[in-house]
Design a protein around this motif. Structure first.
Motif, mmCIF file in Angstrom:
data_model
loop_
_atom_site.group_PDB
_atom_site.id
_atom_site.type_symbol
_atom_site.label_atom_id
_atom_site.label_comp_id
_atom_site.label_asym_id
_atom_site.label_seq_id
_atom_site.Cartn_x
_atom_site.Cartn_y
_atom_site.Cartn_z
ATOM 1 N N ASN A 125 0.835 -1.204 0.000
ATOM 2 C CA ASN A 125 0.000 0.000 0.000
ATOM 3 C C ASN A 125 0.872 1.257 0.000
ATOM 4 O O ASN A 125 0.529 2.266 -0.629
ATOM 5 C CB ASN A 125 -0.909 0.023 1.222
ATOM 6 N N TYR A 126 1.968 1.198 0.714
ATOM 7 C CA TYR A 126 2.844 2.357 0.838
ATOM 8 C C TYR A 126 3.717 2.519 -0.405
ATOM 9 O O TYR A 126 3.995 3.635 -0.838
ATOM 10 C CB TYR A 126 3.689 2.239 2.114
ATOM 11 N N ALA A 127 4.123 1.391 -0.982
ATOM 12 C CA ALA A 127 4.881 1.462 -2.232
ATOM 13 C C ALA A 127 4.042 2.140 -3.312
ATOM 14 O O ALA A 127 4.541 2.962 -4.097
ATOM 15 C CB ALA A 127 5.292 0.061 -2.684
ATOM 16 N N ALA A 128 2.748 1.824 -3.319
ATOM 17 C CA ALA A 128 1.848 2.424 -4.303
ATOM 18 C C ALA A 128 1.684 3.927 -4.098
ATOM 19 O O ALA A 128 1.343 4.654 -5.035
ATOM 20 C CB ALA A 128 0.485 1.735 -4.244
ATOM 21 N N SER A 129 1.935 4.397 -2.864
ATOM 22 C CA SER A 129 1.749 5.819 -2.559
ATOM 23 C C SER A 129 2.998 6.667 -2.819
ATOM 24 O O SER A 129 2.933 7.902 -2.745
ATOM 25 C CB SER A 129 1.335 5.992 -1.093
ATOM 26 N N LEU A 130 4.127 6.027 -3.138
ATOM 27 C CA LEU A 130 5.381 6.782 -3.281
ATOM 28 C C LEU A 130 5.343 7.763 -4.450
ATOM 29 O O LEU A 130 5.730 8.931 -4.302
ATOM 30 C CB LEU A 130 6.562 5.824 -3.438
ATOM 31 N N LEU A 131 4.893 7.309 -5.598
ATOM 32 C CA LEU A 131 4.840 8.188 -6.767
ATOM 33 C C LEU A 131 3.854 9.339 -6.579
ATOM 34 O O LEU A 131 4.216 10.507 -6.795
ATOM 35 C CB LEU A 131 4.511 7.383 -8.030
ATOM 36 N N PRO A 132 2.606 9.079 -6.150
ATOM 37 C CA PRO A 132 1.700 10.199 -5.896
ATOM 38 C C PRO A 132 2.233 11.164 -4.845
ATOM 39 O O PRO A 132 2.084 12.385 -4.973
ATOM 40 C CB PRO A 132 0.416 9.523 -5.406
ATOM 41 N N GLY A 133 2.879 10.613 -3.805
ATOM 42 C CA GLY A 133 3.453 11.475 -2.773
ATOM 43 C C GLY A 133 4.569 12.340 -3.308
ATOM 44 O O GLY A 133 4.676 13.532 -2.980
ATOM 45 N N LYS A 134 5.411 11.760 -4.158
ATOM 46 C CA LYS A 134 6.509 12.511 -4.775
ATOM 47 C C LYS A 134 5.949 13.638 -5.648
ATOM 48 O O LYS A 134 6.428 14.779 -5.596
ATOM 49 C CB LYS A 134 7.381 11.576 -5.603
ATOM 50 N N GLU A 135 4.946 13.315 -6.446
ATOM 51 C CA GLU A 135 4.360 14.326 -7.318
ATOM 52 C C GLU A 135 3.698 15.442 -6.510
ATOM 53 O O GLU A 135 3.759 16.618 -6.890
ATOM 54 C CB GLU A 135 3.355 13.668 -8.270
ATOM 55 N N ALA A 136 3.078 15.087 -5.390
ATOM 56 C CA ALA A 136 2.466 16.105 -4.532
ATOM 57 C C ALA A 136 3.523 17.045 -3.959
ATOM 58 O O ALA A 136 3.362 18.272 -3.976
ATOM 59 C CB ALA A 136 1.690 15.429 -3.399
ATOM 60 N N LYS A 137 4.621 16.466 -3.469
ATOM 61 C CA LYS A 137 5.678 17.289 -2.873
ATOM 62 C C LYS A 137 6.373 18.151 -3.922
ATOM 63 O O LYS A 137 6.798 19.270 -3.625
ATOM 64 C CB LYS A 137 6.672 16.395 -2.133
ATOM 65 N N GLU A 138 6.487 17.645 -5.154
ATOM 66 C CA GLU A 138 7.077 18.445 -6.227
ATOM 67 C C GLU A 138 6.237 19.681 -6.534
ATOM 68 O O GLU A 138 6.746 20.675 -7.044
ATOM 69 C CB GLU A 138 7.250 17.596 -7.487
ATOM 70 N N ARG A 139 4.961 19.616 -6.195
ATOM 71 C CA ARG A 139 4.070 20.762 -6.388
ATOM 72 C C ARG A 139 3.874 21.544 -5.093
ATOM 73 O O ARG A 139 2.955 22.348 -4.961
ATOM 74 C CB ARG A 139 2.722 20.290 -6.931
ATOM 75 N N SER A 140 4.758 21.273 -4.105
ATOM 76 C CA SER A 140 4.791 22.001 -2.826
ATOM 77 C C SER A 140 3.617 21.691 -1.907
ATOM 78 O O SER A 140 3.257 22.508 -1.049
ATOM 79 C CB SER A 140 4.871 23.518 -3.073
ATOM 80 N N PHE A 141 3.021 20.498 -2.052
ATOM 81 C CA PHE A 141 1.992 20.048 -1.124
ATOM 82 C C PHE A 141 2.616 19.070 -0.132
ATOM 83 O O PHE A 141 3.584 18.390 -0.439
ATOM 84 C CB PHE A 141 0.842 19.379 -1.874
ATOM 85 N N SER A 142 2.028 18.986 1.064
ATOM 86 C CA SER A 142 2.579 18.096 2.091
ATOM 87 C C SER A 142 2.426 16.623 1.729
ATOM 88 O O SER A 142 3.299 15.814 1.998
ATOM 89 C CB SER A 142 1.903 18.357 3.436
ATOM 90 N N ASP A 143 1.290 16.275 1.111
ATOM 91 C CA ASP A 143 1.064 14.886 0.748
ATOM 92 C C ASP A 143 -0.166 14.803 -0.149
ATOM 93 O O ASP A 143 -0.859 15.794 -0.378
ATOM 94 C CB ASP A 143 0.859 14.021 1.996
#
Length: 338
Positions: A187-205
């Motif tokens: 579940n967490y591996a699946a969240s890595l890419l969305p989390g990375k993309e969120a942080k690249e746009r200056s969002f916390s998660d």
């Protein structure tokens, strides 16, 4: 080493402490386990944890109180949740009493790493289990390793109790009838890419919608979601693919019994964000992370404030943390002394 730590400014990162607990399941039984200084695992190349994701974990904390003693917060809930994760993946669960005792052993052995009272930091504890042994077919392992390690941590999200912005992800965190309710690595591996993309746009998660209809909020990448309506109802999403957060259920109880709010699990529709005056993410690592604003496609929705923490969120945080650090009387059975 511990003297060099800036206890008040710890982040959420790995620190090698002195001891960890390890136990092996083989030939149909668990051994008695032991404390070790070795923080490396030597496992077979055919281990199911490596190939088929047969592994799960927990997250919990120990807290130094004003009198110098150490609190564990609802550890039996972690033991029960890990058993459910193990059952979902056909792993041999670790007995609940032995789970809690192993956690206590690790905390006692690393007592000097438990941050001082008043620093806001705590000792993060990570129990985990992996399938090991000489395997290759897609089937449950015959051998398992259960281990517990710990390290001092500060806030998971930078700034502690401070409002920050999140974004709704187009990705799914888990399948509708998959492993979303189990605390498994996939579940967490699946969240890595969305989390990375969120942080690249200056969002916390990232915030995830339900995978079936994409119309309801389910979870935040590293925590559970909650909202507080304009008529003072504390709501968290209800779904079979949400991890049953111990922090979330604690907040539900506190909202109703300590803050006299109506508290419920229910649907949180992404098109109905205007009903909430406050919102946040909650979990063991995050504690409470107030959500200032939420980006939904091209629209940006602000809850209480982009910078300030709402008053009910603040009260919930103070109540929860006060219980954990021993400053506020805990409900019966919530605190286990080490």
């Amino acid at each position: 080493m511990t003297k060099e730590l800036d206890w008040k400014n710890l982040g959420f990162s790995y620190i090698k402490t002195d001891y960890r607990f390890i136990s092996h399941y083989k030939d149909g039984q668990w051994d008695k386990g032991e404390l070790t200084r070795d923080n490396r695992l030597h496992i077979a190349e055919g281990s199911t944890a490596l190939h088929y994701g047969q592994q799960c974990f927990e997250g919990m904390k120990a807290y130094r109180t004003a009198d110098g003693s150490i609190n564990l917060f609802r550890p039996y809930e972690n033991a029960r949740r890990m058993k459910k994760s193990c059952d979902r993946l056909l792993m041999e669960s670790y007995p609940e009493e032995q789970f809690v005792e192993a956690v206590k052993q690790v905390v006692r052995a690393n007592e000097k790493w438990v941050p001082p009272y008043g620093t806001g930091a705590s000792l993060y504890i990570r129990p985990f289990m992996i399938g090991v042994g000489d395997n290759i077919g897609v089937k449950p392992a015959d051998e398992y390793i259960f281990s517990v390690f710990a390290m001092p941590v500060g806030s998971y999200f930078k700034g502690g109790l401070k409002a920050s912005n999140f974004i709704v992800s187009p990705y799914d965190r888990a399948a509708p009838r998959g492993t979303g309710a189990a605390k498994v690595g996939g579940n967490y591996a699946a969240s890595l890419l969305p989390g990375k993309e969120a942080k690249e746009r200056s969002f916390s998660d990232a915030v995830y919608l339900d995978p079936e209809t994409h119309s309801k909020i389910e979870e935040v990448g590293a925590a559970n979601f909650f909202g507080i309506t304009h008529d003072d109802v504390f709501i968290t999403p209800k779904s079979p693919s949400i991890l049953p957060s111990i922090t979330k259920y604690s907040l539900l109880w506190l909202a109703e019994n300590r803050l006299n709010l109506k508290a419920e699990e229910g649907d949180v529709y992404i098109d109905d964000l205007d009903q909430f005056k406050e919102a946040g993410a909650c979990g063991t690592a995050a504690v409470i992370a107030p959500i200032g604003g939420l980006q939904v496609e091209e629209d940006f929705h602000v809850f209480y404030s982009e910078t300030e923490v709402g008053p009910i969120t603040k009260r919930l945080y103070n109540e929860l943390v006060g219980i954990q650090f021993g400053d506020i009387e805990a409900p019966e059975g919530w605190i286990e002394k080490v």
